[in-house]
Design a protein around this motif. Structure first.
Motif: not given
Length: 103
Positions: A76-103
């Protein structure tokens, strides 16, 4: 395929992919690469933790579930990246953006 798209896609290929993605993005910080890097990092951490837990159990069924979830989320992540989309992966995508925002 341009450097930005390649950096985002390569991040989903495990620990080595994360290292290469960060190296590609070290010169000029690109938000698209960072977005996918954070999601790939969380997927990798979760999979490593689940595999460590399963190491003691040595359960083949649980291992199959872990790898099925891993491959599905990464695809799913590769599909979004290939299509130039910044969409969160279901369930964990939102947490990844919040927890690792400084990386």
């Amino acid at each position: 395929m341009n450097k930005i798209k390649f950096g985002a896609i390569i991040s989903y290929f495990g620990v080595i992919g994360i290292i290469f993605s960060k190296a590609i993005n070290s010169e000029e910080q690109n938000e698209f690469i960072n977005f996918h890097f954070r999601q790939a990092l969380l997927i990798t951490i979760i999979i490593l933790c689940l595999n460590f837990f399963n190491y003691g159990l040595d359960n083949g069924f649980f291992r199959t579930i872990i790898w099925t979830i891993s491959i599905t989320l990464k695809c799913i992540g590769i599909f979004y990246a290939y299509n130039n989309q910044q969409k969160n992966i279901p369930v964990i995508g939102e947490y990844a953006q919040k927890w690792f925002k400084n990386l």
